[in-house]
Design an enzyme around this catalytic site. Structure first.
Site, PDB file in Angstrom:
ATOM      1  N   CYS A 110       1.015 -14.961 -98.236  1.00 57.96           N
ATOM      2  CA  CYS A 110      -0.337 -15.301 -98.683  1.00 57.96           C
ATOM      3  C   CYS A 110      -0.498 -16.813 -98.844  1.00 57.96           C
ATOM      4  CB  CYS A 110      -0.684 -14.527 -99.948  1.00 57.96           C
ATOM      5  SG  CYS A 110      -2.474 -14.479-100.283  1.00 57.96           S
ATOM      6  N   HIS A 214       0.223  -9.032 -98.713  1.00 60.19           N
ATOM      7  CA  HIS A 214       1.260  -9.020 -99.746  1.00 60.19           C
ATOM      8  C   HIS A 214       2.240  -7.868 -99.514  1.00 60.19           C
ATOM      9  CE1 HIS A 214       0.031 -12.104-102.694  1.00 60.19           C
ATOM     10  NE2 HIS A 214      -1.158 -11.928-102.151  1.00 60.19           N
ATOM     11  N   GLU A 216       5.185  -7.488-100.570  1.00 56.75           N
ATOM     12  CA  GLU A 216       5.983  -7.131-101.752  1.00 56.75           C
ATOM     13  C   GLU A 216       5.388  -5.947-102.499  1.00 56.75           C
ATOM     14  OE1 GLU A 216       2.834  -9.837-103.452  1.00 56.75           O
ATOM     15  OE2 GLU A 216       3.966  -9.653-101.579  1.00 56.75           O
TER      16      GLU A 216
END
Length: 247
Positions: A110, A214, A216
């Site tokens: 990001c 994202h 994660e």
């Protein structure tokens, strides 16, 4: 063999009247799940000591967060610019420069993607809704982990080796994006409206991958896990290459 040590760029936030430094736990959890040992590096370390902070590390993860100061790419601030953190910008730019000099694997997420582009001389759209309106809601109203739009991936790229060519469903929580591409970088994925969703180095020998969503948060499932696994594996390979041969 010891786990590869992954430097994770952190931030500073004021919470309950006290400055706290750290990182969202999802980044730490994702590195651990991929077999790495995360080490959070605070911007309080400062740019002058950024290279020292990478000593003993095998990979660099650049995390998400605040807008990048447009002064970094010689632009006047947009009225829609949100909070900037010049100290963090300076620290992460120094981390990135040191990591690339050392040929250390770099994975950027990001804001991290945007920082990679700015470091290479590129520019950003400071606010997509006002500067580049389109049909995709890049700052989604849905929960952050929920995938809300698709990306297509360039065949033959490192990104495609990891994710396939798509279409891939991803989450989206940003309002800035790549405008002019920096030198030495290649666009490797795009949203339906053409906004850049992934970058990598044009040097096949350098492991530098950046994505605008994202991973994660795991919203793309196996694809997101593949990104972290490949990054940690690249860091582990760097460790093995630099280790002395057994006698």
């Amino acid at each position: 063999m010891n786990s590869p040590r992954i430097a994770v760029s952190g931030l500073v936030r004021r919470v309950d009247g006290v400055d706290r430094t750290g990182v969202n736990s999802e980044y730490v959890a994702a590195v651990l799940a991929a077999g790495g040992m995360p080490l959070v590096l605070s911007p309080l370390i400062g740019a002058a000591r950024a290279a020292d902070a990478l000593d003993g590390c095998d990979g660099l993860l650049l995390t998400g967060g605040a807008d990048i100061d447009p002064a970094r790419y010689a632009a006047a601030p947009s009225p829609a610019l949100e909070s900037v953190e010049p100290r963090r910008d300076e620290f992460e730019l120094a981390l990135l420069a040191a990591a690339r000099t050392r040929r250390m694997p770099v994975f950027a997420i990001c804001r991290g993607l945007q920082l990679v582009n700015v470091a290479a001389g590129g520019t950003l759209w400071q606010d997509l809704p006002t500067e580049r309106p389109g049909p995709v809601a890049h700052r989604q109203a849905a929960p952050p982990a929920e995938p809300t739009h698709t990306v297509r991936v360039a065949p033959g790229s490192r990104t495609a080796e990891l994710l396939g060519t798509g279409p891939l469903r991803v989450n989206s929580t940003h309002h800035q994006a790549v405008r002019a591409l920096g030198a030495g970088l290649v666009e490797t994925a795009w949203a339906e409206d053409g906004v850049v969703e992934a970058l990598e180095s044009d040097d096949a020998g350098e492991w530098l991958v950046a994505v605008q969503w994202h991973p994660e948060r795991g919203s793309a499932g196996a694809a997101d896990r593949a990104l972290f696994s490949a990054f940690v594996a690249a860091a582990a390979a760097t460790v093995q290459a630099s280790s002395p041969s057994p006698r």
